[in-house]
Design a protein around this motif. Structure first.
Motif, PDB file in Angstrom:
ATOM      1  N   MET A  79    -100.936  28.046   5.813  1.00 48.72           N
ATOM      2  CA  MET A  79     -99.703  28.647   6.036  1.00 48.72           C
ATOM      3  C   MET A  79    -100.158  29.985   6.748  1.00 48.72           C
ATOM      4  SD  MET A  79     -97.169  29.260   3.027  1.00 48.72           S
ATOM      5  CE  MET A  79     -95.702  30.252   3.424  1.00 48.72           C
ATOM      6  N   SER A  80     -99.279  30.274   7.778  1.00 54.85           N
ATOM      7  CA  SER A  80     -99.494  31.652   8.331  1.00 54.85           C
ATOM      8  C   SER A  80     -98.928  32.806   7.928  1.00 54.85           C
ATOM      9  CB  SER A  80     -99.003  31.320   9.875  1.00 54.85           C
ATOM     10  OG  SER A  80     -97.563  31.591   9.733  1.00 54.85           O
ATOM     11  N   ARG A  81     -99.635  33.853   8.038  1.00 52.07           N
ATOM     12  CA  ARG A  81     -99.129  35.325   7.176  1.00 52.07           C
ATOM     13  C   ARG A  81     -98.106  35.915   8.121  1.00 52.07           C
ATOM     14  NH1 ARG A  81    -101.721  40.492   6.810  1.00 52.07           N
ATOM     15  NH2 ARG A  81    -101.145  41.285   4.779  1.00 52.07           N
ATOM     16  N   ILE A  82     -97.041  36.437   7.525  1.00 54.57           N
ATOM     17  CA  ILE A  82     -96.008  37.138   8.216  1.00 54.57           C
ATOM     18  C   ILE A  82     -96.585  38.693   8.630  1.00 54.57           C
ATOM     19  CG2 ILE A  82     -93.717  38.185   7.955  1.00 54.57           C
ATOM     20  CD1 ILE A  82     -92.925  36.047   6.018  1.00 54.57           C
ATOM     21  N   PRO A  83     -96.548  38.985   9.794  1.00 56.72           N
ATOM     22  CA  PRO A  83     -96.963  40.448  10.290  1.00 56.72           C
ATOM     23  C   PRO A  83     -96.244  41.580   9.683  1.00 56.72           C
ATOM     24  CG  PRO A  83     -96.114  38.896  12.215  1.00 56.72           C
ATOM     25  CD  PRO A  83     -95.596  38.202  10.965  1.00 56.72           C
ATOM     26  N   GLU A  84     -97.358  42.559   9.499  1.00 55.80           N
ATOM     27  CA  GLU A  84     -96.535  43.603   8.726  1.00 55.80           C
ATOM     28  C   GLU A  84     -95.465  44.219   9.585  1.00 55.80           C
ATOM     29  OE1 GLU A  84     -97.781  45.180   6.046  1.00 55.80           O
ATOM     30  OE2 GLU A  84     -98.914  43.549   5.713  1.00 55.80           O
ATOM     31  N   SER A  85     -95.644  44.132  10.882  1.00 52.76           N
ATOM     32  CA  SER A  85     -94.351  44.946  11.636  1.00 52.76           C
ATOM     33  C   SER A  85     -93.025  44.315  11.294  1.00 52.76           C
ATOM     34  CB  SER A  85     -94.732  44.802  13.020  1.00 52.76           C
ATOM     35  OG  SER A  85     -94.809  43.480  13.677  1.00 52.76           O
ATOM     36  N   TYR A  86     -92.979  42.956  10.679  1.00 56.22           N
ATOM     37  CA  TYR A  86     -91.938  42.163  10.380  1.00 56.22           C
ATOM     38  C   TYR A  86     -91.264  43.122   9.245  1.00 56.22           C
ATOM     39  CZ  TYR A  86     -88.808  38.889   8.186  1.00 56.22           C
ATOM     40  OH  TYR A  86     -87.910  38.145   7.544  1.00 56.22           O
ATOM     41  N   TYR A  87     -92.056  43.470   8.206  1.00 56.55           N
ATOM     42  CA  TYR A  87     -91.328  44.139   7.003  1.00 56.55           C
ATOM     43  C   TYR A  87     -90.996  45.622   7.442  1.00 56.55           C
ATOM     44  CZ  TYR A  87     -93.609  40.243   4.452  1.00 56.55           C
ATOM     45  OH  TYR A  87     -94.027  39.012   3.923  1.00 56.55           O
ATOM     46  N   PHE A  88     -91.662  46.118   8.399  1.00 56.44           N
ATOM     47  CA  PHE A  88     -91.233  47.485   8.774  1.00 56.44           C
ATOM     48  C   PHE A  88     -90.000  47.380   9.331  1.00 56.44           C
ATOM     49  CE2 PHE A  88     -91.047  50.634  12.371  1.00 56.44           C
ATOM     50  CZ  PHE A  88     -91.342  51.793  11.487  1.00 56.44           C
ATOM     51  N   TYR A  89     -89.723  46.442  10.247  1.00 55.85           N
ATOM     52  CA  TYR A  89     -88.503  46.329  11.066  1.00 55.85           C
ATOM     53  C   TYR A  89     -87.460  45.877  10.220  1.00 55.85           C
ATOM     54  CZ  TYR A  89     -90.930  47.390  15.349  1.00 55.85           C
ATOM     55  OH  TYR A  89     -91.562  48.022  16.427  1.00 55.85           O
ATOM     56  N   LYS A  90     -87.709  44.929   9.171  1.00 54.63           N
ATOM     57  CA  LYS A  90     -86.777  44.498   8.159  1.00 54.63           C
ATOM     58  C   LYS A  90     -86.331  45.728   7.309  1.00 54.63           C
ATOM     59  CE  LYS A  90     -85.953  41.227   4.719  1.00 54.63           C
ATOM     60  NZ  LYS A  90     -86.537  40.182   3.746  1.00 54.63           N
ATOM     61  N   ASP A  91     -87.100  46.576   6.991  1.00 57.67           N
ATOM     62  CA  ASP A  91     -86.898  47.844   6.379  1.00 57.67           C
ATOM     63  C   ASP A  91     -85.846  48.736   7.023  1.00 57.67           C
ATOM     64  OD1 ASP A  91     -86.781  49.496   3.915  1.00 57.67           O
ATOM     65  OD2 ASP A  91     -88.282  50.709   5.083  1.00 57.67           O
ATOM     66  N   GLN A  92     -86.244  48.942   8.470  1.00 55.26           N
ATOM     67  CA  GLN A  92     -85.666  49.658   9.330  1.00 55.26           C
ATOM     68  C   GLN A  92     -84.205  49.290   9.553  1.00 55.26           C
ATOM     69  OE1 GLN A  92     -87.167  52.452   9.257  1.00 55.26           O
ATOM     70  NE2 GLN A  92     -87.348  52.849  11.750  1.00 55.26           N
ATOM     71  N   LEU A  93     -84.148  47.834   9.616  1.00 56.69           N
ATOM     72  CA  LEU A  93     -82.730  47.444   9.966  1.00 56.69           C
ATOM     73  C   LEU A  93     -81.808  47.709   8.546  1.00 56.69           C
ATOM     74  CD1 LEU A  93     -80.919  45.509  11.548  1.00 56.69           C
ATOM     75  CD2 LEU A  93     -82.041  43.596  10.421  1.00 56.69           C
ATOM     76  N   ARG A  94     -82.626  47.400   7.381  1.00 59.41           N
ATOM     77  CA  ARG A  94     -81.797  47.523   6.033  1.00 59.41           C
ATOM     78  C   ARG A  94     -81.199  49.006   6.095  1.00 59.41           C
ATOM     79  NH1 ARG A  94     -82.810  50.163   1.776  1.00 59.41           N
ATOM     80  NH2 ARG A  94     -85.042  50.334   2.395  1.00 59.41           N
ATOM     81  N   ARG A  95     -82.279  50.032   6.349  1.00 60.75           N
ATOM     82  CA  ARG A  95     -81.671  51.436   6.343  1.00 60.75           C
ATOM     83  C   ARG A  95     -80.424  51.644   7.539  1.00 60.75           C
ATOM     84  NH1 ARG A  95     -87.459  54.300   6.729  1.00 60.75           N
ATOM     85  NH2 ARG A  95     -88.342  52.909   5.450  1.00 60.75           N
ATOM     86  N   ALA A  96     -80.704  50.945   8.485  1.00 60.96           N
ATOM     87  CA  ALA A  96     -79.667  51.154   9.526  1.00 60.96           C
ATOM     88  C   ALA A  96     -78.192  50.615   9.121  1.00 60.96           C
ATOM     89  CB  ALA A  96     -80.023  50.655  10.939  1.00 60.96           C
ATOM     90  N   LYS A  97     -78.402  49.565   8.250  1.00 66.12           N
ATOM     91  CA  LYS A  97     -77.084  48.924   7.871  1.00 66.12           C
ATOM     92  C   LYS A  97     -76.553  49.792   6.947  1.00 66.12           C
ATOM     93  CE  LYS A  97     -78.038  44.094   9.126  1.00 66.12           C
ATOM     94  NZ  LYS A  97     -78.420  42.838   8.535  1.00 66.12           N
ATOM     95  N   GLU A  98     -77.414  50.258   5.862  1.00 68.96           N
ATOM     96  CA  GLU A  98     -76.842  51.165   4.914  1.00 68.96           C
ATOM     97  C   GLU A  98     -76.133  52.506   5.666  1.00 68.96           C
ATOM     98  OE1 GLU A  98     -80.052  51.908   2.380  1.00 68.96           O
ATOM     99  OE2 GLU A  98     -79.968  50.138   1.389  1.00 68.96           O
ATOM    100  N   GLU A  99     -76.822  53.114   6.405  1.00 68.52           N
ATOM    101  CA  GLU A  99     -76.562  54.105   7.249  1.00 68.52           C
ATOM    102  C   GLU A  99     -75.212  54.069   7.800  1.00 68.52           C
ATOM    103  OE1 GLU A  99     -76.353  58.223   8.448  1.00 68.52           O
ATOM    104  OE2 GLU A  99     -77.536  57.207   6.974  1.00 68.52           O
ATOM    105  N   LYS A 100     -74.988  52.710   8.527  1.00 73.51           N
ATOM    106  CA  LYS A 100     -73.814  52.255   9.179  1.00 73.51           C
ATOM    107  C   LYS A 100     -72.733  52.225   8.119  1.00 73.51           C
ATOM    108  CE  LYS A 100     -71.571  48.545  11.945  1.00 73.51           C
ATOM    109  NZ  LYS A 100     -71.749  47.106  12.356  1.00 73.51           N
ATOM    110  N   ALA A 101     -72.851  51.533   6.880  1.00 76.58           N
ATOM    111  CA  ALA A 101     -71.782  51.651   5.884  1.00 76.58           C
ATOM    112  C   ALA A 101     -71.336  52.980   5.432  1.00 76.58           C
ATOM    113  CB  ALA A 101     -72.357  50.578   4.895  1.00 76.58           C
ATOM    114  N   LYS A 102     -72.592  53.687   5.202  1.00 71.49           N
ATOM    115  CA  LYS A 102     -72.129  54.954   4.812  1.00 71.49           C
ATOM    116  C   LYS A 102     -71.037  55.839   5.635  1.00 71.49           C
ATOM    117  CE  LYS A 102     -74.212  59.366   3.981  1.00 71.49           C
ATOM    118  NZ  LYS A 102     -75.358  60.376   4.128  1.00 71.49           N
ATOM    119  N   LEU A 103     -71.501  55.989   7.049  1.00 66.00           N
ATOM    120  CA  LEU A 103     -70.701  56.303   8.072  1.00 66.00           C
ATOM    121  C   LEU A 103     -69.331  55.904   8.364  1.00 66.00           C
ATOM    122  CD1 LEU A 103     -73.602  56.799  10.762  1.00 66.00           C
ATOM    123  CD2 LEU A 103     -72.395  58.702   9.504  1.00 66.00           C
TER     124      LEU A 103
END
Length: 81
Positions: free
Chosen positions: A1-25
């Motif tokens: 089984m291949s390992r998910i790159p660390e950058s995936y988690y970074f961008y996933k977290d960034q996307l989550r924060r951006a969605k939260e900020e969008k909802a707040k705005l």
């Protein structure tokens, strides 16, 4: 089984924060728009009330002018007698 790159988690977290900020705005925007709409409604009511008051004042002045003309006419006919 291949390992998910660390950058995936970074961008996933960034996307989550951006969605939260969008909802707040979005909530802030809707709140401000609702506040402005309430203020506009209040101002419309005030303008309508002032318009009604002006109409009533004009009607009253016209009635007074008519009464003055009638009174003047009565006085002039009484003097002629």
């Amino acid at each position: 089984m291949s390992r998910i790159p660390e950058s995936y988690y970074f961008y996933k977290d960034q996307l989550r924060r951006a969605k939260e900020e969008k909802a707040k705005l979005q909530k802030e925007y809707e709140s401000k728009i609702n506040g402005l709409n309430d203020e506009i409604s209040f101002l419309k009511e005030q303008i309508q009330a002032q318009h009604t008051m002006i109409e009533q004042s004009i009607d009253y002045v016209m009635k007074l002018e008519q009464q003055i003309k009638t009174f003047d006419l009565e006085l002039s006919t009484d003097k002629e007698k």
